[in-house]
Design a protein around this motif. Structure first.
Motif, PDB file in Angstrom:
ATOM      1  N   GLU A 136      -3.781   5.695  -2.459  1.00  0.00           N
ATOM      2  CA  GLU A 136      -4.625   4.351  -2.216  1.00  0.00           C
ATOM      3  C   GLU A 136      -3.641   3.543  -1.491  1.00  0.00           C
ATOM      4  O   GLU A 136      -2.565   3.131  -1.978  1.00  0.00           O
ATOM      5  CB  GLU A 136      -5.036   4.027  -3.497  1.00  0.00           C
ATOM      6  N   GLU A 137      -4.241   2.680  -0.278  1.00  0.00           N
ATOM      7  CA  GLU A 137      -3.520   1.759   0.233  1.00  0.00           C
ATOM      8  C   GLU A 137      -4.385   0.923   0.870  1.00  0.00           C
ATOM      9  O   GLU A 137      -5.461   1.208   1.238  1.00  0.00           O
ATOM     10  CB  GLU A 137      -2.442   2.406   1.132  1.00  0.00           C
ATOM     11  N   ASN A 138      -3.931  -0.326   1.298  1.00  0.00           N
ATOM     12  CA  ASN A 138      -4.569  -1.295   2.074  1.00  0.00           C
ATOM     13  C   ASN A 138      -3.736  -1.389   3.469  1.00  0.00           C
ATOM     14  O   ASN A 138      -2.614  -1.492   3.354  1.00  0.00           O
ATOM     15  CB  ASN A 138      -4.622  -2.722   1.493  1.00  0.00           C
ATOM     16  N   VAL A 139      -4.637  -1.432   4.574  1.00  0.00           N
ATOM     17  CA  VAL A 139      -4.002  -1.385   5.842  1.00  0.00           C
ATOM     18  C   VAL A 139      -4.414  -2.674   6.577  1.00  0.00           C
ATOM     19  O   VAL A 139      -5.706  -2.678   6.514  1.00  0.00           O
ATOM     20  CB  VAL A 139      -4.156  -0.035   6.507  1.00  0.00           C
TER      21      VAL A 139
ATOM     22  N   VAL B 298       1.083  -0.536  -0.655  1.00  0.00           N
ATOM     23  CA  VAL B 298       0.784   0.950  -1.260  1.00  0.00           C
ATOM     24  C   VAL B 298       1.026   0.139  -2.740  1.00  0.00           C
ATOM     25  O   VAL B 298       2.051   0.011  -3.218  1.00  0.00           O
ATOM     26  CB  VAL B 298       1.533   1.760  -1.012  1.00  0.00           C
ATOM     27  N   PRO B 299      -0.107   0.252  -3.601  1.00  0.00           N
ATOM     28  CA  PRO B 299      -0.186  -0.023  -4.984  1.00  0.00           C
ATOM     29  C   PRO B 299       0.705   1.080  -5.881  1.00  0.00           C
ATOM     30  O   PRO B 299       1.132   1.983  -5.239  1.00  0.00           O
ATOM     31  CB  PRO B 299      -1.619  -0.251  -5.542  1.00  0.00           C
ATOM     32  N   VAL B 300       0.703   0.653  -7.129  1.00  0.00           N
ATOM     33  CA  VAL B 300       1.329   1.679  -8.056  1.00  0.00           C
ATOM     34  C   VAL B 300       0.550   3.003  -8.036  1.00  0.00           C
ATOM     35  O   VAL B 300      -0.487   3.025  -8.120  1.00  0.00           O
ATOM     36  CB  VAL B 300       1.559   1.138  -9.421  1.00  0.00           C
ATOM     37  N   PRO B 301       1.117   4.092  -7.624  1.00  0.00           N
ATOM     38  CA  PRO B 301       0.470   5.267  -7.797  1.00  0.00           C
ATOM     39  C   PRO B 301      -0.249   5.959  -9.109  1.00  0.00           C
ATOM     40  O   PRO B 301       0.575   5.508 -10.144  1.00  0.00           O
ATOM     41  CB  PRO B 301       1.055   6.226  -7.073  1.00  0.00           C
TER      42      PRO B 301
ATOM     43  N   HIS C 157       2.760   7.137   2.059  1.00  0.00           N
ATOM     44  CA  HIS C 157       2.041   6.226   2.526  1.00  0.00           C
ATOM     45  C   HIS C 157       1.456   7.089   3.815  1.00  0.00           C
ATOM     46  O   HIS C 157       1.431   8.070   4.076  1.00  0.00           O
ATOM     47  CB  HIS C 157       2.868   5.053   3.359  1.00  0.00           C
ATOM     48  N   PHE C 158       0.097   6.369   4.122  1.00  0.00           N
ATOM     49  CA  PHE C 158      -0.827   7.147   5.101  1.00  0.00           C
ATOM     50  C   PHE C 158      -0.710   6.246   6.278  1.00  0.00           C
ATOM     51  O   PHE C 158      -1.463   4.974   6.208  1.00  0.00           O
ATOM     52  CB  PHE C 158      -2.030   7.328   4.384  1.00  0.00           C
ATOM     53  N   GLU C 159      -0.256   6.897   7.549  1.00  0.00           N
ATOM     54  CA  GLU C 159      -0.562   6.045   8.617  1.00  0.00           C
ATOM     55  C   GLU C 159      -0.655   7.032   9.761  1.00  0.00           C
ATOM     56  O   GLU C 159      -0.567   6.750  11.188  1.00  0.00           O
ATOM     57  CB  GLU C 159       0.757   5.315   9.108  1.00  0.00           C
ATOM     58  N   ASN C 160      -1.434   8.221   9.531  1.00  0.00           N
ATOM     59  CA  ASN C 160      -1.602   9.149  10.793  1.00  0.00           C
ATOM     60  C   ASN C 160      -2.488  10.188   9.973  1.00  0.00           C
ATOM     61  O   ASN C 160      -3.487   9.892   9.198  1.00  0.00           O
ATOM     62  CB  ASN C 160      -0.378  10.112  10.969  1.00  0.00           C
ATOM     63  N   THR C 161      -2.711  11.206  10.602  1.00  0.00           N
ATOM     64  CA  THR C 161      -3.809  12.252   9.854  1.00  0.00           C
ATOM     65  C   THR C 161      -3.065  13.033   8.845  1.00  0.00           C
ATOM     66  O   THR C 161      -3.872  14.117   8.398  1.00  0.00           O
ATOM     67  CB  THR C 161      -4.221  13.180  11.239  1.00  0.00           C
ATOM     68  N   PHE C 162      -2.166  12.449   8.150  1.00  0.00           N
ATOM     69  CA  PHE C 162      -1.589  13.133   7.237  1.00  0.00           C
ATOM     70  C   PHE C 162      -0.813  12.010   6.428  1.00  0.00           C
ATOM     71  O   PHE C 162      -0.621  10.992   6.763  1.00  0.00           O
ATOM     72  CB  PHE C 162      -0.531  14.426   7.691  1.00  0.00           C
TER      73      PHE C 162
END
Length: 255
Positions: free
Chosen positions: A103-106, A119-122, A240-245
């Protein structure tokens, strides 16, 4: 015999002084009348001027607040803020545990050409919460590890990180449900090389993120290899998520 006779000289009395030089002392039975001064008119012009200045200053203050709010404080359109939940397979550490959730905010700043990820605490553990900035204008990436309260700076890896316009289009499609990202994880390993002293060279966005925190430079490992147990004790990871993976950035301190 000679007789001398003296004729009397008649002295003339001096003329009376001119009436204008006379000082007249009023008698006791007479009243001294003083001239009446006219009353000063009320300064209506000054009041109007003061009121006009107050109105002008109030308008100037309101205009300054408006300009500062809408031009100096960056405003992000609602369609540039995203809340993402990604499910992926952890084939590196837990291939048999099933899918994990990230989970993250972008926030995507198209005009300034940079991305900010929070990225919050996973839920699953094993990864640190972090704030990340990818500055495409300066070619830098900053990781603020919230658990350690330290910043790490490295060169922007455009192979793993999508540019703002492409990432924006990807997240728009994910939000609409027309595209689902691939659910696998890619790992990159980084080593701490030294302390950063001059923060202003990092640009305003990274400077604001890392101001007042210990900041270090990172370099990528030249060889891709598995991190052994001894190194794991002095390494920490950020997913973190910043692509298709999903990307896992492993940061290891120097020995």
């Amino acid at each position: 015999m000679v007789k001398i006779t003296f004729q009397p000289v008649s002295a003339q009395k001096p003329d009376k002084e001119i009436d204008g030089d006379k000082i007249i002392i009023p008698q006791a039975h007479e009243q001294l009348v003083l001239p009446v001064r006219p009353k000063k008119p009320f300064p209506t012009g000054l009041c109007c001027l003061t009121f006009g200045l107050v109105v002008f200053m109030s308008g100037l203050v309101l205009a300054s607040i408006y300009v500062y709010r809408y031009y100096f404080i960056p405003q992000i359109p609602e369609d540039s803020l995203f809340h993402c939940k990604i499910f992926y397979e952890d084939s590196i550490y837990a291939p048999l545990r099933g899918r994990h959730e990230l989970e993250e905010n972008v926030g995507i700043y198209l005009e300034d050409n940079y991305e900010q990820i929070s990225v919050p605490v996973p839920h699953f553990g094993g990864s640190d919460p972090a704030d990340i900035i990818h500055d495409f204008q300066r070619g830098l990436t900053a990781y603020h590890d919230i658990a350690l309260d330290k910043c790490y700076i490295t060169e922007l890896n455009t192979t793993l990180v999508m540019p703002p316009r492409s990432l924006w289009e990807l997240l728009i499609n994910v939000k609409r449900g027309t595209y689902l990202p691939q659910t696998y994880i890619v790992q990159e390993e980084m080593m701490v090389t030294g302390r950063v002293r001059n923060m202003r060279q990092l640009g305003p966005f990274i400077h604001r993120l890392c101001y007042g925190k210990e900041t270090y430079r990172l370099r990528r490992r030249s060889q891709r290899r598995r991190i052994d147990r001894r190194e794991t004790k002095r390494c920490h990871s950020i997913r973190h998520f910043e692509n298709t993976f999903v990307v896992e950035t492993v940061i290891c301190d120097r020995v």
